[in-house]
Design an enzyme around this catalytic site. Structure first.
Site, PDB file in Angstrom:
ATOM      1  N   GLY A   1       0.886  -0.859   0.051  1.00 29.53           N
ATOM      2  CA  GLY A   1       0.049  -0.196   0.070  1.00 29.53           C
ATOM      3  C   GLY A   1       1.176   1.196  -0.032  1.00 29.53           C
TER       4      GLY A   1
ATOM      5  CD  GLU B   1       2.388   0.014   7.365  1.00 28.93           C
ATOM      6  OE1 GLU B   1       1.366   0.528   6.487  1.00 28.93           O
ATOM      7  OE2 GLU B   1       1.948  -0.695   8.484  1.00 28.93           O
ATOM      8  CG  ASP B   2      -0.919   1.362   3.339  1.00 26.16           C
ATOM      9  OD1 ASP B   2      -0.171   1.252   4.760  1.00 26.16           O
ATOM     10  OD2 ASP B   2      -1.360   0.640   2.878  1.00 26.16           O
TER      11      ASP B   2
ATOM     12  CG  ASP C   1      -7.183  -1.094  10.764  1.00 25.94           C
ATOM     13  OD1 ASP C   1      -8.225  -0.985  12.144  1.00 25.94           O
ATOM     14  OD2 ASP C   1      -7.947  -1.650  10.261  1.00 25.94           O
TER      15      ASP C   1
ATOM     16  CE  LYS D   1      -8.903   2.551   8.843  1.00 21.51           C
ATOM     17  NZ  LYS D   1      -9.680   1.764   8.415  1.00 21.51           N
TER      18      LYS D   1
ATOM     19  CG  PHE E   1     -12.203  -0.274   3.270  1.00 20.96           C
ATOM     20  CD1 PHE E   1     -10.889  -2.057   4.692  1.00 20.96           C
ATOM     21  CD2 PHE E   1     -12.318  -0.987   2.300  1.00 20.96           C
ATOM     22  CE1 PHE E   1     -10.348  -2.818   4.125  1.00 20.96           C
ATOM     23  CE2 PHE E   1     -11.506  -1.593   1.986  1.00 20.96           C
ATOM     24  CZ  PHE E   1     -10.204  -2.119   1.814  1.00 20.96           C
ATOM     25  CB  VAL E   2     -10.045   4.984   3.200  1.00 23.88           C
ATOM     26  CG1 VAL E   2     -10.776   5.545   3.839  1.00 23.88           C
ATOM     27  CG2 VAL E   2      -8.562   3.908   3.973  1.00 23.88           C
TER      28      VAL E   2
ATOM     29  CG  ASP F   1      -5.262  -3.936  -1.589  1.00 26.66           C
ATOM     30  OD1 ASP F   1      -5.198  -3.428  -0.654  1.00 26.66           O
ATOM     31  OD2 ASP F   1      -5.781  -5.297  -1.837  1.00 26.66           O
TER      32      ASP F   1
ATOM     33  NE  ARG G   1      -2.777  -3.213  -3.775  1.00 25.74           N
ATOM     34  CZ  ARG G   1      -2.212  -3.369  -2.514  1.00 25.74           C
ATOM     35  NH1 ARG G   1      -2.629  -1.914  -2.055  1.00 25.74           N
ATOM     36  NH2 ARG G   1      -2.622  -4.327  -2.284  1.00 25.74           N
TER      37      ARG G   1
HETATM   38  P1  5GP Z   1      -3.337  -2.676  10.892  1.00 30.78           P
HETATM   39  O1  5GP Z   1      -2.270  -3.745  11.334  1.00 30.78           O
HETATM   40  O2  5GP Z   1      -2.378  -1.804  11.664  1.00 30.78           O
HETATM   41  O3  5GP Z   1      -4.422  -2.958  11.726  1.00 30.78           O
HETATM   42  O4  5GP Z   1      -3.079  -2.809   9.240  1.00 30.78           O
HETATM   43  C1  5GP Z   1      -2.454  -2.247   8.428  1.00 30.78           C
HETATM   44  C2  5GP Z   1      -2.446  -2.651   7.387  1.00 30.78           C
HETATM   45  O5  5GP Z   1      -3.755  -3.441   7.233  1.00 30.78           O
HETATM   46  C3  5GP Z   1      -2.159  -1.528   6.356  1.00 30.78           C
HETATM   47  O6  5GP Z   1      -0.780  -1.147   5.841  1.00 30.78           O
HETATM   48  C4  5GP Z   1      -3.343  -2.421   5.558  1.00 30.78           C
HETATM   49  O7  5GP Z   1      -2.509  -2.678   4.048  1.00 30.78           O
HETATM   50  C5  5GP Z   1      -4.089  -2.910   5.925  1.00 30.78           C
HETATM   51  N1  5GP Z   1      -5.540  -1.558   6.097  1.00 30.78           N
HETATM   52  C6  5GP Z   1      -5.969  -1.451   7.165  1.00 30.78           C
HETATM   53  N2  5GP Z   1      -6.910  -1.000   7.138  1.00 30.78           N
HETATM   54  C7  5GP Z   1      -7.617  -0.634   5.637  1.00 30.78           C
HETATM   55  C8  5GP Z   1      -8.110   0.864   5.181  1.00 30.78           C
HETATM   56  O8  5GP Z   1      -8.605   1.246   5.577  1.00 30.78           O
HETATM   57  N3  5GP Z   1      -8.150   0.476   4.045  1.00 30.78           N
HETATM   58  C9  5GP Z   1      -7.507  -1.130   3.066  1.00 30.78           C
HETATM   59  N4  5GP Z   1      -7.487  -0.509   2.127  1.00 30.78           N
HETATM   60  N5  5GP Z   1      -6.210  -1.082   4.123  1.00 30.78           N
HETATM   61  C10 5GP Z   1      -6.427  -1.294   5.149  1.00 30.78           C
END
Ligand code: 5GP
Length: 179
Positions: A48, A102-103, A106, A134, A155-156, A162, A168
């Site tokens: 991402g 990081e993109d 979450d 978030k 969710f975005v 993606d 993407r």
């Molecule tokens: P975490 O481990 O913080 O829960 O999630 C990190 C990864 O989950 C991000 O790098 C991304 O790939 C994916 N992710 C988390 N939230 C979103 C979202 O709202 N949209 C998308 N497309 N990917 C997300």
């Protein structure tokens, strides 16, 4: 485009291209100021982050190395809470200042995992940067050094992010329209 359909879901415009570019530039300027004079090792977390990293590094005026790691903790629209894959680091980061890019953060599980893994390589310090964050969803105690935009727990897609591999390429960020 105010609305897009990706596979079976509809999304509406959330963050414009102009706003994204302004935020990315601000983040780069802060890094230029705060990391001035240091050799910096940037690590983008694929997939991402690719657009974010490409835009960010064009504004960096630092002595830096840029590389990518691959991890995936996601399938569909909800976090599985599991990090499934890591493609390792080949470069030596011992004693260096590392900035993880990081993109989106979450739950924070991915970044927490990456940070723990990277500590094993003995860098001098690890800084964490994310374009989107978030706060309501974050369950880990991750201390973020650079945050672009705080967003609600929805969710975005777009700008590298993606939905099941699609979306993407969108230049703007879209948020899901719940049915
Ligand atoms: P975490 O481990 O913080 O829960 O999630 C990190 C990864 O989950 C991000 O790098 C991304 O790939 C994916 N992710 C988390 N939230 C979103 C979202 O709202 N949209 C998308 N497309 N990917 C997300």
């Amino acid at each position: 485009m105010d609305k897009v359909k990706i596979l079976d879901k509809e999304f509406k415009l959330f963050i414009s291209e102009k706003r994204i570019q302004e935020v990315v530039e601000e983040m780069a300027h802060r890094m230029n100021k705060e990391l001035k004079g240091q050799k910096v090792f940037f690590i983008g977390i694929l997939n991402g982050c690719f657009m974010f990293v490409a835009d960010l590094v064009r504004h960096l005026d630092l002595d830096c190395t840029i590389t990518f790691l691959k991890l995936a903790s996601y399938q569909g629209t909800s976090s599985t809470g599991k990090v499934k894959r890591l493609i390792g680091l080949n470069e030596d980061i011992k004693g260096q200042t590392v900035v993880v890019l990081e993109d989106i953060v979450d739950t924070g599980i991915t970044l927490d995992f990456i940070q723990k893994q990277l500590r094993g390589y003995e860098p001098a310090e690890i800084k964490l940067a994310t374009l989107l964050y978030k706060p309501e969803a974050c369950r880990q105690d991750v201390s973020l050094d650079y945050v672009g935009i705080e967003i609600p727990d929805d969710f975005v897609v777009g700008y590298g992010l993606d939905y099941n591999g699609c979306g993407r390429n969108l230049r703007q960020i879209y948020t899901i329209i719940e049915d």
